[in-house]
Design a protein around this motif. Structure first.
Motif, PDB file in Angstrom:
ATOM      1  N   GLU A  23     -48.605  50.090  57.533  1.00 53.41           N
ATOM      2  CA  GLU A  23     -49.305  51.224  56.929  1.00 53.41           C
ATOM      3  C   GLU A  23     -48.379  52.069  56.054  1.00 53.41           C
ATOM      4  OE1 GLU A  23     -52.528  51.920  56.757  1.00 53.41           O
ATOM      5  OE2 GLU A  23     -52.879  50.047  57.829  1.00 53.41           O
ATOM      6  N   HIS A  27     -48.685  52.668  51.629  1.00 53.85           N
ATOM      7  CA  HIS A  27     -48.825  53.961  50.965  1.00 53.85           C
ATOM      8  C   HIS A  27     -47.941  54.095  49.726  1.00 53.85           C
ATOM      9  CE1 HIS A  27     -51.042  55.068  54.561  1.00 53.85           C
ATOM     10  NE2 HIS A  27     -51.559  56.032  53.826  1.00 53.85           N
ATOM     11  N   ARG A  35     -42.303  49.651  49.524  1.00 51.37           N
ATOM     12  CA  ARG A  35     -43.493  48.906  49.958  1.00 51.37           C
ATOM     13  C   ARG A  35     -43.089  47.534  50.467  1.00 51.37           C
ATOM     14  NH1 ARG A  35     -49.195  48.915  48.499  1.00 51.37           N
ATOM     15  NH2 ARG A  35     -50.048  46.843  48.833  1.00 51.37           N
TER      16      ARG A  35
END
Length: 64
Positions: A23, A27, A35
């Motif tokens: 998660e 973002h 990421r």
């Protein structure tokens, strides 16, 4: 989400750690190096614990 990650690490809860890393990574914008790093670590955790659905889901996020 970072609080969830810290708690999962402290309590040695690998599934929750993987979900938190996944998660957190999602973002970031697709081209952000954070990421890739977070989602890749989630993939390692999911592979280690045999969470195949989550692994496939995280791997798909990397290829986007």
């Amino acid at each position: 989400m970072e609080k969830s990650l810290k708690t999962a690490e402290r309590l040695a809860m690998p599934y929750e750690q993987g979900r938190a890393y996944d998660e957190l990574g999602r973002h970031f914008p697709p081209d952000h190096p954070g990421r890739q790093a977070h989602v890749s670590y989630a993939c390692e955790i999911f592979a280690d614990i045999g969470a195949s659905y989550e692994l496939t889901h995280a791997q798909a996020a990397i290829s986007r």
